[in-house]
Design a protein around this motif. Structure first.
Motif, PDB file in Angstrom:
ATOM      1  N   ARG A   6       0.893  -1.131   0.236  1.00  0.00           N
ATOM      2  CA  ARG A   6       0.075   0.041  -0.106  1.00  0.00           C
ATOM      3  C   ARG A   6       0.791   1.277  -0.096  1.00  0.00           C
ATOM      4  NH1 ARG A   6      -5.622  -1.102   1.840  1.00  0.00           N
ATOM      5  NH2 ARG A   6      -5.784  -3.349   2.497  1.00  0.00           N
ATOM      6  N   ARG A   7       2.186   1.028  -0.175  1.00  0.00           N
ATOM      7  CA  ARG A   7       2.977   2.157   0.039  1.00  0.00           C
ATOM      8  C   ARG A   7       2.923   3.294  -1.186  1.00  0.00           C
ATOM      9  NH1 ARG A   7       8.142   3.057   2.637  1.00  0.00           N
ATOM     10  NH2 ARG A   7       8.842   5.031   1.795  1.00  0.00           N
ATOM     11  N   PRO A   8       2.482   2.920  -2.240  1.00  0.00           N
ATOM     12  CA  PRO A   8       2.537   3.919  -3.211  1.00  0.00           C
ATOM     13  C   PRO A   8       1.101   4.779  -2.893  1.00  0.00           C
ATOM     14  CG  PRO A   8       2.847   1.796  -4.301  1.00  0.00           C
ATOM     15  CD  PRO A   8       2.542   1.573  -2.751  1.00  0.00           C
ATOM     16  N   ALA A  50      -7.262   5.862   3.448  1.00  0.00           N
ATOM     17  CA  ALA A  50      -8.438   5.086   3.947  1.00  0.00           C
ATOM     18  C   ALA A  50      -8.887   5.980   5.306  1.00  0.00           C
ATOM     19  CB  ALA A  50      -8.684   3.693   3.982  1.00  0.00           C
ATOM     20  N   GLU A  51     -10.073   6.300   5.035  1.00  0.00           N
ATOM     21  CA  GLU A  51     -10.743   7.127   6.409  1.00  0.00           C
ATOM     22  C   GLU A  51     -11.428   6.076   7.413  1.00  0.00           C
ATOM     23  OE1 GLU A  51     -10.038  10.144   7.204  1.00  0.00           O
ATOM     24  OE2 GLU A  51      -8.814  10.915   5.259  1.00  0.00           O
ATOM     25  N   SER A  52     -12.122   5.147   6.699  1.00  0.00           N
ATOM     26  CA  SER A  52     -12.827   4.205   7.613  1.00  0.00           C
ATOM     27  C   SER A  52     -12.523   2.777   7.002  1.00  0.00           C
ATOM     28  CB  SER A  52     -14.150   4.636   7.819  1.00  0.00           C
ATOM     29  OG  SER A  52     -14.926   4.350   6.546  1.00  0.00           O
ATOM     30  N   PHE A  53     -12.764   1.639   7.640  1.00  0.00           N
ATOM     31  CA  PHE A  53     -12.622   0.290   7.082  1.00  0.00           C
ATOM     32  C   PHE A  53     -13.691   0.062   5.863  1.00  0.00           C
ATOM     33  CE2 PHE A  53     -10.441  -0.246  11.321  1.00  0.00           C
ATOM     34  CZ  PHE A  53      -9.257  -0.971  10.702  1.00  0.00           C
ATOM     35  N   ASP A  54     -14.824   0.814   5.837  1.00  0.00           N
ATOM     36  CA  ASP A  54     -15.753   0.450   4.901  1.00  0.00           C
ATOM     37  C   ASP A  54     -15.797   1.457   3.876  1.00  0.00           C
ATOM     38  OD1 ASP A  54     -16.701   2.470   6.510  1.00  0.00           O
ATOM     39  OD2 ASP A  54     -18.936   1.549   6.679  1.00  0.00           O
ATOM     40  N   CYS A 114      -3.755   3.442   1.758  1.00  0.00           N
ATOM     41  CA  CYS A 114      -2.729   3.211   3.001  1.00  0.00           C
ATOM     42  C   CYS A 114      -3.960   3.230   3.990  1.00  0.00           C
ATOM     43  CB  CYS A 114      -1.816   4.530   3.027  1.00  0.00           C
ATOM     44  SG  CYS A 114      -1.001   4.335   4.532  1.00  0.00           S
ATOM     45  N   LEU A 115      -3.417   2.451   5.141  1.00  0.00           N
ATOM     46  CA  LEU A 115      -4.284   2.375   6.280  1.00  0.00           C
ATOM     47  C   LEU A 115      -3.716   3.061   7.718  1.00  0.00           C
ATOM     48  CD1 LEU A 115      -4.765  -1.411   6.134  1.00  0.00           C
ATOM     49  CD2 LEU A 115      -6.248   0.219   5.252  1.00  0.00           C
ATOM     50  N   TYR A 116      -2.752   4.225   7.221  1.00  0.00           N
ATOM     51  CA  TYR A 116      -2.168   4.893   8.470  1.00  0.00           C
ATOM     52  C   TYR A 116      -3.085   5.797   9.315  1.00  0.00           C
ATOM     53  CZ  TYR A 116       1.210   7.784  10.558  1.00  0.00           C
ATOM     54  OH  TYR A 116       1.939   8.618  11.675  1.00  0.00           O
ATOM     55  N   LYS A 117      -4.164   6.246   8.718  1.00  0.00           N
ATOM     56  CA  LYS A 117      -5.224   6.939   9.604  1.00  0.00           C
ATOM     57  C   LYS A 117      -5.946   6.099  10.249  1.00  0.00           C
ATOM     58  CE  LYS A 117      -5.521  11.391   7.081  1.00  0.00           C
ATOM     59  NZ  LYS A 117      -6.392  12.600   6.332  1.00  0.00           N
TER      60      LYS A 117
END
Ligand code: SF4
Ligand code: F3S
Length: 275
Positions: free
Chosen positions: A185-187, A195-199, A208-211
């Motif tokens: 997901r690095r790119p 992504a702001e939420s899992f859905d 990217c899942l950083y947030k």
């Protein structure tokens, strides 16, 4: 010979190692090593098992590899974890005393893990806090990646020595890079797409899942390169942020799923004004 102690553990690292691909546990056990004591896998039980361990440690003094899974419990003189009526701390010291090397597999054995989370009622700690006069290698993870454990055992068998380790006693071959370094997901991180939420649509599209709390940038482990289940996947690939399970105090150290409001932007993304 291999002696495998289970202290305060869930047997998850044993469960994981049974799925090691290369070297596989079956190859190691049938071709290379004699597992003389392993509570979950051995046929013997009770006094018979304890006697087999004692006999093996006496016969192979200075030659066997000691693997420890689960955290030592030093509280109340070791009374929180006893095996065969003896304190876990005594058993650990005794087994380490005659070992060629000690491999602490899993976050619990390496750093105290879940039993060591606040308020740590049992006085859980890492093996290296107890064993001071024998070489200790840490293989942290929750559980440890099976090939990292079997690979380290194989390294000791082949070379008779220990792999080069970092300041936390982790082999640099497997812990020399962060999850973030090789993350697929690095790119999206570089492009500032989080992504702001899992859905959210972005989560499904590999952003990217950083947030969402990903600790990949500060977590050293081989998940994003070696992966799990014969290279099939790893948490971030499967849509879940890295929780930092190979780092000290990961249960208490910053909160699961608590993302940073201001992601650490890469120089490229920052220069492009991506927020
Ligand atoms: Fe991958 Fe996490 Fe780094 Fe994002 S923050 S690129 S999901 S390791
Ligand atoms: Fe653990 Fe993170 Fe790997 S939570 S399993 S180090 S992706």
């Amino acid at each position: 010979p291999l002696i495998w102690l289970e202290l305060q553990d869930c047997a998850g690292c044993t469960e994981a190692i049974s799925r090691s691909q290369s070297p596989s546990l079956v190859n190691l056990v049938l071709d290379k090593i004699a597992v003389d004591y392993q509570e979950t896998l051995m046929a013997a039980a009770g006094a018979q098992a304890e006697e087999a361990k004692r006999a093996s440690m006496a016969k192979h003094r200075g030659q066997y590899v000691l693997v420890v899974e689960g955290s030592p419990a030093v509280g109340e003189d070791g009374a929180y974890c006893t095996i065969g009526g003896r304190s876990n701390v005594d058993l650990l010291r005794e087994a380490a005393d005659g070992a060629l090397a000690v491999i602490a597999t899993g976050n619990c054995a390496a750093f105290g893990g879940l039993p060591g989370a606040r308020p740590n009622p049992t006085g859980a700690c890492g093996v290296s806090e107890i064993v001071k006069d024998r070489p200790v290698v840490n293989i942290p993870g929750c559980p440890a990646i099976p090939e990292v454990t079997t690979g380290t055992i194989a390294y000791v068998l082949v070379t008779g020595g220990l792999p080069k380790t970092d300041s936390l006693l982790r082999p640099v071959t497997f812990y020399g890079h962060t999850i973030h370094d090789h993350c697929l997901r690095r790119p999206f991180y570089e492009a500032g797409r989080f992504a702001e939420s899992f859905d959210a649509k972005g989560a499904r599209e590999g952003w990217c899942l950083y947030k969402l709390g990903c600790k990949g940038p500060t977590t050293y482990n081989a998940c994003s390169s070696l992966k799990w289940m014969q290279g099939l996947s790893f948490p971030v690939q499967s849509g879940h942020p890295c929780l930092g399970c190979s780092e000290p105090r990961f249960w208490d150290g910053g909160g699961f799923y608590e993302g940073q409001s201001a992601p650490l932007l890469s120089p490229t993304a920052a220069a492009a004004g991506i927020a």
